[in-house]
Design an enzyme around this catalytic site. Structure first.
Site, PDB file in Angstrom:
ATOM      1  N   ARG A   1      -3.873   1.415  -2.802  1.00 48.65           N
ATOM      2  CA  ARG A   1      -5.012   0.484  -2.898  1.00 48.65           C
ATOM      3  C   ARG A   1      -5.765   0.650  -4.214  1.00 48.65           C
ATOM      4  NH1 ARG A   1      -7.228   2.953   2.631  1.00 48.65           N
ATOM      5  NH2 ARG A   1      -4.982   3.254   2.799  1.00 48.65           N
TER       6      ARG A   1
ATOM      7  N   LYS B   1       1.796  15.049   1.085  1.00 49.31           N
ATOM      8  CA  LYS B   1       2.462  14.564   2.294  1.00 49.31           C
ATOM      9  C   LYS B   1       3.299  15.676   2.916  1.00 49.31           C
ATOM     10  CE  LYS B   1       3.143   9.685   1.283  1.00 49.31           C
ATOM     11  NZ  LYS B   1       2.333   9.193   2.390  1.00 49.31           N
TER      12      LYS B   1
HETATM   13  N1  BES Z   1       2.976   5.019   0.647  1.00 49.12           N
HETATM   14  C1  BES Z   1       2.177   5.361   1.740  1.00 49.12           C
HETATM   15  C2  BES Z   1       2.365   4.481   2.960  1.00 49.12           C
HETATM   16  C3  BES Z   1       3.742   4.473   3.605  1.00 49.12           C
HETATM   17  C4  BES Z   1       3.968   5.195   4.757  1.00 49.12           C
HETATM   18  C5  BES Z   1       4.759   3.692   3.096  1.00 49.12           C
HETATM   19  C6  BES Z   1       5.213   5.175   5.358  1.00 49.12           C
HETATM   20  C7  BES Z   1       6.011   3.678   3.701  1.00 49.12           C
HETATM   21  C8  BES Z   1       6.239   4.399   4.831  1.00 49.12           C
HETATM   22  C9  BES Z   1       0.698   5.295   1.356  1.00 49.12           C
HETATM   23  O1  BES Z   1       0.412   5.552   0.036  1.00 49.12           O
HETATM   24  C10 BES Z   1      -0.025   6.309   2.178  1.00 49.12           C
HETATM   25  O2  BES Z   1       0.292   7.445   2.042  1.00 49.12           O
HETATM   26  N2  BES Z   1      -0.984   5.872   2.986  1.00 49.12           N
HETATM   27  C11 BES Z   1      -1.730   6.747   3.820  1.00 49.12           C
HETATM   28  C12 BES Z   1      -3.188   6.338   3.728  1.00 49.12           C
HETATM   29  C13 BES Z   1      -4.126   7.315   4.407  1.00 49.12           C
HETATM   30  C14 BES Z   1      -4.155   8.623   3.671  1.00 49.12           C
HETATM   31  C15 BES Z   1      -5.502   6.712   4.453  1.00 49.12           C
HETATM   32  C16 BES Z   1      -1.203   6.605   5.233  1.00 49.12           C
HETATM   33  O3  BES Z   1      -0.937   5.505   5.672  1.00 49.12           O
HETATM   34  O4  BES Z   1      -1.052   7.638   5.887  1.00 49.12           O
HETATM   35 ZN    ZN Z   2       0.140   7.625  -0.425  1.00 48.83          ZN
END
Ligand code: BES
Ligand code: ZN
Ligand code: ZN
Length: 521
Positions: A353, A279
């Site tokens: 997921r 991230k």
């Molecule tokens: N934990 C994150 C989602 C999230 C984002 C929670 C902001 C709280 C605040 C999740 O694991 C994630 O990173 N999802 C990605 C999925 C993508 C890579 C398909 C996302 O939403 O960017």
């Molecule tokens: Zn994530």
């Protein structure tokens, strides 16, 4: 904060509080005629709202605080009451008023509960990491309840249990990730299970997860030096721990109990770096909240067991840390999930997921009839609905309606999102059955992925709480940090499902042999 629920004012109050909406006072039936006139003239003298709260006006020769219970935009009347009570409590504490009296003799039970929760919210602070802890001034709220004293006392007990669950959720979420590892979370859950009668716990470690084929969980957790765990907490209120009326019924009717088994599943990423698909730094600190789902389901089942709701409930917490290490899952890796489907990890940041696929499988193994999963799952959901509304996906109309209604009763907003079949093909992979990313509609793609793992013939709702679990600026009665969103709606869902099954049970019993026999208890 202390509350003292009395039938008539004791005269010990240093100030009285009156809530008003637009230009009329709420809960006024015990004001003297003279006082009502004074109140009217104050309110009529005000401009158009929203109003500033007015402090220490003399009504009936008593210092009185006028609190606007319709101040913010977009809130329900119950939520306005929470906000008003929250502001009142903050003010009273800041001004160091020892006793504040609130006239609530003609308040409805749910209005009283909202006010109480608002007062409780004002009490919350998370200062564990401050070098000096400041003690807030303790205010006692005298609740003048008229003839409703006994009922209000019961409501206050329930509200205190629910507040405890909200506080637990927030504390777990606000704790930094190095202090709340999966193992630490397990320790907390063990302690809770130990001290909550009727609540049992089963913990699987990495080795057991691997042995039993929970490979989504293992795939996510194996990159971290902190071992992943899956916790299953169970409470069976359909037997034994029921209220007296139900116990009498069961004694007489050969224990007819509800067949519902409500299972909560919570995403419990104690930290989400994104893994090798790292991230960006800006969005990383908030990932201490990526275990919000697990914290929420743990707290909710604790409250449900403490309240002895007559229903069978379980909570599955999928705990892992999504970290970078020499064993981290590589993009392109393929694993076989618990239900036999193969999954290619297209993006290591779509890890929630993967652990949830196993949580859903576990829910099926323990016999869920209804599953509600909670997950800070997608950034797409934050962009779609923001921090005030959680999106949810559901395969069952009755459950969906129940979620919306329970949410409304608890001042938690839910918006129904589509499980859009047209986007399902985007989850197909060249080599494996599925991949963990899909269409551009990111929140829907994630929900469609989860749907692949929902046990057959099971009502299922997926709550994406990525926006609502944690706020970066103060919102309603929450400062920066965890909101506790979802705890109350989960408890309410269990409450309504248990009373619905009680009602159908009543009807069935009455059909069979008329009125109940009564026995002494
Ligand atoms: N934990 C994150 C989602 C999230 C984002 C929670 C902001 C709280 C605040 C999740 O694991 C994630 O990173 N999802 C990605 C999925 C993508 C890579 C398909 C996302 O939403 O960017
Ligand atoms: Zn994530
Ligand atoms: Zn995540």
């Amino acid at each position: 904060m202390k509350t003292n629920i009395v039938s008539t004012a004791t005269g010990k109050a240093n100030a009285y509080a009156l809530f008003f909406v637009k230009k009329s006072i709420q809960f006024s039936n015990i004001l003297s005629e003279e006082a009502e006139k004074q109140v009217e003239s104050v309110l009529n003298g005000m401009n158009d709202g929203p109003f500033e709260d007015l402090e220490f006006l003399e009504i009936d020769n008593q210092p009185t605080i006028f609190v606007d219970a319709a101040k913010e935009r977009g809130l329900s009347s119950l939520d306005h009451l929470r906000m008003a009570a929250y502001r009142l409590a903050k003010k009273a504490s800041k001004r160091q008023i020892p006793v504040v009296s609130i006239m609530l003799a003609d308040a409805a039970p749910e209005q009283f509960k909202s006010i109480l929760l608002g007062l409780h919210y004002a009490d919350y602070k998370f200062d564990a990491y401050k070098s000096k802890q400041k003690e807030a001034f303790q205010v006692t709220f005298e609740i003048v309840a008229g003839e409703q004293v006994a009922e209000f006392k019961k409501i206050a007990e329930v509200a205190a249990i629910e507040n405890k669950a909200i506080v637990l959720t927030k504390n777990l979420i606000n704790t930094s990730a190095s202090d709340l590892t999966p193992a630490e979370f397990v320790e907390n859950a063990n302690t809770i299970a130990k001290f909550t009668p009727g609540l049992s716990i089963k913990v699987r470690n990495m080795k057991q997860l691997e042995k039993e084929g929970f490979m989504g969980h293992v795939t996510v957790g194996k990159g971290s030096s902190h071992e992943p765990y899956m916790i299953t907490l169970s409470y069976d209120g359909s037997k034994g721990a029921r209220g007296a009326k139900a116990a009498v019924k069961n004694a007489n009717k050969n224990a007819r109990t509800s067949a519902d088994h409500l299972v909560f599943v919570g995403k419990g990423l104690t930290f989400d770096t994104g893994g090798l698909c790292l991230k960006p730094p800006k969005s990383m600190p908030e990932m201490i909240s990526d275990m919000s789902g697990a914290a929420t389901v743990l707290a909710a089942i604790q409250a449900i067991a403490t309240l002895e709701l007559p229903i069978k409930v379980s909570a599955v917490c999928c705990l892992a840390e999504n970290a970078i290490g020499n064993k981290s899952v590589l993009p392109g890796d393929i694993f076989t999930a618990k239900n036999g489907k193969t999954v290619m990890v297209d993006n290591t940041d779509a890890e929630g997921r993967l652990v949830l696929s196993d949580g859903l499988a576990e829910a099926g193994l323990i016999g869920a009839t209804h599953i509600v999963d909670l997950a800070t799952l997608t950034g797409a959901m934050v962009r779609a609905l923001g921090y005030a509304v959680a999106g949810f996906f559901c395969n069952d109309d009755a459950l969906a309606l129940n979620v919306i209604n329970c949410g409304e009763a608890c001042c938690e907003k839910f918006w129904s999102m589509p499980l859009e079949e047209e986007y399902a093909d985007a989850l197909k992979d060249h080599f494996a059955d599925l991949k963990n990313t899909g269409s551009d509609a990111g929140a829907i793609a994630a929900a469609l992925f989860l749907q692949e793992f929902v046990p057959e013939n099971t009502a299922w709702a997926h709550w994406d709480i990525a926006g609502t679990a944690f706020v970066s600026k103060s919102w309603k009665y929450t400062d920066f940090g965890a909101t506790g969103f979802g705890v109350q709606t989960l408890i309410e869902l269990a409450r309504r499902m248990s009373s619905a099954s009680d009602e159908s049970e009543d009807a069935a019993n009455e059909d069979a042999d008329g009125e109940y026999a009564t026995v002494e208890v």
